[in-house]
Design a protein around this motif. Structure first.
Motif, PDB file in Angstrom:
ATOM      1  N   GLU A   1     -20.548 -20.045 -77.936  1.00 34.56           N
ATOM      2  CA  GLU A   1     -21.536 -20.989 -77.424  1.00 34.56           C
ATOM      3  C   GLU A   1     -22.928 -20.401 -77.623  1.00 34.56           C
ATOM      4  OE1 GLU A   1     -20.655 -21.936 -73.375  1.00 34.56           O
ATOM      5  OE2 GLU A   1     -18.620 -22.645 -73.812  1.00 34.56           O
TER       6      GLU A   1
ATOM      7  N   GLU B   1     -25.034 -19.293 -75.585  1.00 36.41           N
ATOM      8  CA  GLU B   1     -25.277 -18.125 -74.740  1.00 36.41           C
ATOM      9  C   GLU B   1     -24.033 -17.252 -74.598  1.00 36.41           C
ATOM     10  OE1 GLU B   1     -28.303 -17.489 -73.760  1.00 36.41           O
ATOM     11  OE2 GLU B   1     -29.023 -19.385 -74.594  1.00 36.41           O
ATOM     12  N   ALA B   2     -23.050 -17.478 -75.424  1.00 34.90           N
ATOM     13  CA  ALA B   2     -21.800 -16.713 -75.306  1.00 34.90           C
ATOM     14  C   ALA B   2     -21.197 -16.520 -76.687  1.00 34.90           C
ATOM     15  CB  ALA B   2     -20.807 -17.437 -74.385  1.00 34.90           C
TER      16      ALA B   2
ATOM     17  N   ALA C   1     -19.225 -15.228 -70.731  1.00 33.30           N
ATOM     18  CA  ALA C   1     -20.412 -15.949 -70.267  1.00 33.30           C
ATOM     19  C   ALA C   1     -20.395 -17.422 -70.665  1.00 33.30           C
ATOM     20  CB  ALA C   1     -21.667 -15.278 -70.829  1.00 33.30           C
ATOM     21  N   LEU C   2     -19.292 -17.907 -71.223  1.00 35.59           N
ATOM     22  CA  LEU C   2     -19.279 -19.299 -71.692  1.00 35.59           C
ATOM     23  C   LEU C   2     -19.506 -20.281 -70.542  1.00 35.59           C
ATOM     24  CD1 LEU C   2     -16.335 -20.853 -70.998  1.00 35.59           C
ATOM     25  CD2 LEU C   2     -15.524 -19.274 -72.722  1.00 35.59           C
ATOM     26  N   ARG C   3     -20.121 -21.437 -70.886  1.00 32.00           N
ATOM     27  CA  ARG C   3     -20.518 -22.425 -69.868  1.00 32.00           C
ATOM     28  C   ARG C   3     -19.816 -23.766 -70.010  1.00 32.00           C
ATOM     29  NH1 ARG C   3     -27.145 -21.576 -69.930  1.00 32.00           N
ATOM     30  NH2 ARG C   3     -27.141 -19.386 -69.250  1.00 32.00           N
ATOM     31  N   THR C   4     -19.209 -24.039 -71.151  1.00 34.41           N
ATOM     32  CA  THR C   4     -18.482 -25.307 -71.299  1.00 34.41           C
ATOM     33  C   THR C   4     -17.519 -25.448 -70.130  1.00 34.41           C
ATOM     34  OG1 THR C   4     -18.662 -25.330 -73.695  1.00 34.41           O
ATOM     35  CG2 THR C   4     -16.852 -26.582 -72.735  1.00 34.41           C
ATOM     36  N   SER C   5     -17.537 -26.591 -69.494  1.00 36.64           N
ATOM     37  CA  SER C   5     -16.763 -26.776 -68.264  1.00 36.64           C
ATOM     38  C   SER C   5     -15.608 -27.745 -68.475  1.00 36.64           C
ATOM     39  CB  SER C   5     -17.664 -27.301 -67.142  1.00 36.64           C
ATOM     40  OG  SER C   5     -18.122 -28.610 -67.447  1.00 36.64           O
TER      41      SER C   5
ATOM     42  N   GLY D   1     -19.847 -29.664 -72.674  1.00 32.25           N
ATOM     43  CA  GLY D   1     -20.422 -28.422 -73.159  1.00 32.25           C
ATOM     44  C   GLY D   1     -20.645 -28.439 -74.652  1.00 32.25           C
TER      45      GLY D   1
ATOM     46  N   ARG E   1     -14.688 -23.309 -68.785  1.00 31.58           N
ATOM     47  CA  ARG E   1     -14.727 -22.742 -67.439  1.00 31.58           C
ATOM     48  C   ARG E   1     -14.170 -23.754 -66.445  1.00 31.58           C
ATOM     49  NH1 ARG E   1     -16.377 -18.444 -65.661  1.00 31.58           N
ATOM     50  NH2 ARG E   1     -17.472 -17.913 -67.604  1.00 31.58           N
TER      51      ARG E   1
ATOM     52  N   PRO F   1     -16.388 -22.206 -61.695  1.00 32.55           N
ATOM     53  CA  PRO F   1     -17.758 -21.748 -61.991  1.00 32.55           C
ATOM     54  C   PRO F   1     -18.229 -20.580 -61.142  1.00 32.55           C
ATOM     55  CG  PRO F   1     -17.796 -23.813 -60.766  1.00 32.55           C
ATOM     56  CD  PRO F   1     -16.363 -23.562 -61.106  1.00 32.55           C
TER      57      PRO F   1
ATOM     58  N   PRO G   1     -16.571 -13.136 -64.098  1.00 34.63           N
ATOM     59  CA  PRO G   1     -16.668 -14.451 -64.746  1.00 34.63           C
ATOM     60  C   PRO G   1     -15.460 -14.831 -65.591  1.00 34.63           C
ATOM     61  CG  PRO G   1     -18.744 -13.267 -64.923  1.00 34.63           C
ATOM     62  CD  PRO G   1     -17.760 -12.292 -64.352  1.00 34.63           C
TER      63      PRO G   1
END
Length: 744
Positions: free
Chosen positions: A483, A485-486, A492-496, A508, A526, A529, A534
């Motif tokens: 991603e 930022e990952a 650190a991935l943010r896709t939810s 995401g 993720r 959250p 993490p």
């Protein structure tokens, strides 16, 4: 010699352990010159350990076992005359000459200690020579190990004659010399010294010189390995700026590279000795490759070891300096790596040359190699392959029809368990298949990582739904990991993924996705959250790529391929599409990556080996009346270096396969294979442009492009293998922390 039962690895490990214990108790190296009495005493002890006759009868111990002994002597910094004893055994055993029988009898009983010299046959022109006159030898010989501690000298007079000289007899003068700041070498001056002549069964240079150099490289390896282990321990203990220096990434990467190089040396030396003892027709080539790599690699490692120790390693009373000296003296002897590279170049380039020798992958592996080759000849040749090759690279990443055709063979499931429809083939058979597909320039197939994850973590329903269509070549799965930022920091991935009733809703962005055109995406998202740490809040999903809410934005890669930014906006997938446990995706994800790294290093080096063959053909080709590139000494040396490094990559691949056959390849070994082979691909690409010149830089589908731009495109493509599946910097961290126990 395949029918002869040779010692196995268990016996070699027993020999290694026994010698390490014996030398640990009986030998104390202090950096000073060993006295003749000390050398005599330790040799008597080694005779008692049963090593004096190694090399006479390979069923009792051949070159492979000799290398074990030499490595242990290197570790212990012990100057016992095992090297010369081993050469005497290898060249004199089986001869009926009285001088040979008498010398070996005394040697094996502990009543003689022999020194050895190649004389005028030594590739080092400064080694000296002897001449014979009525049974008497005269001349000056240099670089003779522990001559003052030996009773006899065995010296090559010419290619067909050896002379045995009693060092305590008349006409012999021995003078100690200091080399690289260390004692142990001697000049031996013969002035009409009585000599007994022996005619070896084969001419002296044929094999004996290579055996001698392998043994020296093994001793250098033992010395380097011991010093390396000391430096790792030091890095764990030495504190600077409030923490152990082994925690600094610069030190970790330095030591990770050292471990990779040492493993490359160990594996190639052992492989060459194994082939020697089996009388393989190509053992000379593999031995010279091992010598060429070891000669440079061990010296680099020894330098980096000194850098790690810093000022403490400069002290003569420290153990590291004596190993540094041993490494350098052994790796430059007998012509060192440059002489080996010349032999490699001659094998590959002279008189039409020979290609890289194929590995013996066992009966099953060799049979599958031929079956796959025949299948490709029938199904991927002629107009069909020519039509595919004529396409731009962006259209050659995948061929759906080819995938379906090969799916009919069942080979996509080559390594799968039979319960999942696979063939349960061995890792060596899988290597045979990968190699043949690469040589046949076949398109990529299968979804090995995702299939492996499903077989390990999938539900029975998931396996029934997805595995058969992968096996038939009907479905490709991409990997939705990275991603904005990952990247390397996947935790650190943010896709939810949020559960809503009987569906998961995914939101995401994923980037750098190569198989964006596949039927499914193996996606990390993720699901918790606030989880600490993490990575504990990640789950894995299979996302059909025709699901509403997916936006794909392809981009052209530096190597003319493609990847995509993919946006997931309220994408709804069934609950049953989660693979593994809720919030247990990190285990699934890292397991899939570890599986891929175990394969990818082998896949990369097979690509390099195939590309090397294309390069070799251009190098030996003649254009018009001018000389071929193979006449250029710089080109010859460059080709030899690449060939020796390919052998290291192949041996790392084979070692990963052996470990996989016994269970699971430790992640540090998969990482070593991936790092070494990925960077080898870069070095190959650069070397190919240097050797072939500007025409090799012309890209595909351009007039006069060499091999349709193969070589320059390989270089651009090589960067992907160093970055993807975890950058090589991350892999070095893994090697240092998992392989060497350095702190995170």
């Amino acid at each position: 010699m395949d029918s002869i039962e040779l010692p196995n690895e268990e016996i070699r490990q027993m020999l290694r352990d026994s010698l390490r214990g014996f030398l640990g108790e009986q030998w104390r190296a202090d950096g000073k010159q060993a006295t003749p009495d000390q050398v005599s005493a330790i040799w008597t002890g080694l005779v008692g350990q049963g090593v004096a006759a190694l090399g006479c009868d390979f069923t009792e111990g051949g070159l492979r076992e000799i290398l074990v002994v030499m490595a242990e002597l290197g570790r212990a910094a012990c100057p016992a005359p095992m090297w010369s004893a081993a050469l005497a055994n290898l060249v004199l055993s089986g001869l009926q000459a009285d001088a040979a029988v008498d010398l070996l009898g005394k040697l094996h009983a502990g009543d003689a200690r022999v020194a050895f010299s190649f004389g005028g046959l030594d590739p080092d022109r400064n080694a000296g020579a002897v001449r014979l006159d009525n049974g008497r030898a005269s001349g000056l010989l240099r670089f003779i190990e522990v001559a003052d501690s030996c009773t006899h000298l065995l010296v090559a007079v010419d290619k067909s004659t050896l002379a045995v000289v009693e060092l305590g007899g008349p006409g012999v003068t021995i003078e100690a010399i200091r080399a690289l700041g260390a004692w142990g070498f001697h000049e031996v001056r013969l002035n009409s010294a009585p000599a007994s002549l022996v005619a070896p069964a084969h001419s002296v240079p044929d094999g004996l010189l290579i055996e001698a150099k392998l043994a020296l490289m093994a001793r250098a390896y033992g010395a380097a390995r011991r010093a390396f282990e000391l430096s790792v321990d030091y890095a764990k203990e030495r504190k600077q700026f409030g923490q152990a220096i082994g925690k600094f990434q610069a030190i970790q990467h330095k030591l990770a590279d050292g471990l990779t190089a040492l493993e490359g040396v160990r594996l190639t030396l052992d492989h060459a000795a194994h082939l020697h003892d089996r009388n393989d027709s190509n053992w000379h080539y593999f031995a010279n490759s091992a010598i060429a790599f070891a000669g440079d690699a061990l010296r680099r490692v020894s330098l980096e070891i000194q850098h790690t120790f810093g000022a403490i390693g400069y002290a003569e009373e420290h153990e590291a300096p004596r190993h540094f000296k041993r490494v350098h003296l052994d790796t430059i002897a007998l012509g060192g790596a440059p002489h080996a590279r010349r032999r490699i170049a001659s094998f590959l380039l002279d008189d039409g040359g020979s290609g890289l020798p194929q590995y013996d992958l066992g009966c099953a592996g060799n049979d599958l190699r031929e079956q796959a080759r025949a299948w490709l000849e029938k199904n991927w040749s002629g107009e069909r392959k020519a039509g595919f090759d004529a396409k731009p690279f962006s259209k050659r990443e995948f061929d759906a029809e080819f995938a379906r055709d090969i799916g009919k063979t069942g080979w996509i499931g080559l390594g799968w368990a039979k319960e999942f429809g696979g063939q349960a083939r061995s890792p060596l058979e899988q290597i045979a298949f990968m190699e043949t597909m690469e040589r046949g320039e076949a398109p990529r197939i299968g979804a090995a990582i995702q299939a492996n994850a499903l077989m390990i973590s999938g539900t029975p329903e998931q396996r029934r739904q997805y595995l058969p269509e992968i096996l038939r070549g009907e479905a490709m799965h991409g990997m939705g990991y990275s991603e904005p930022e990952a990247g390397s920091d996947l935790a650190a991935l943010r896709t939810s993924a949020v559960r809503q009733g009987d569906v998961w809703i995914i939101n995401g962005q994923k980037i750098w996705t190569t198989t964006w055109w596949g039927k499914y995406m193996f996606l990390a998202a993720r699901t918790d959250p606030v989880a600490k740490p993490p990575h504990a809040g990640i789950s894995m999903f299979i996302v059909p790529m025709d699901s509403p809410g997916i936006t794909i934005r392809p981009a052209v890669t530096m190597y003319d391929g493609s990847f995509a930014n993919i946006f997931y906006d309220d994408v709804r997938i069934p609950l049953q599409n989660m693979v593994g446990e809720l919030n247990g995706g990190w285990k699934v994800l890292t397991g899939a990556l570890a599986f891929e790294r175990g394969l990818v290093g082998g896949g990369i080096v097979l690509k390099v080996a195939h590309a090397f063959e294309q390069l070799r053909r251009h190098v030996i080709a003649k254009e018009g009346d001018g000389p071929s590139l193979s006449d250029d000494p710089i080109v010859r040396d460059r080709m030899a270096v690449l060939a020796s490094e390919i052998e290291v990559g192949r041996q790392l691949m084979m070692h990963c396969a052996e470990l996989a056959a016994d269970g699971i390849t430790p992640p540090e070994y998969g990482a070593m294979s991936k790092v070494f082979s990925g960077e080898l691909m870069e070095r190959f690409g650069e070397a190919a442009l240097d050797i072939l010149g500007m025409r090799a830089a012309i890209s595909e589908q351009m007039p006069d492009a060499l091999d349709n731009g193969r070589f320059e495109q390989n270089l651009r493509h090589s960067l992907m293998w160093v970055i993807s599946i975890g950058t090589n910097e991350i892999q070095r961290n893994l090697i240092a922390q998992r392989g060497l126990g350095l702190p995170r």
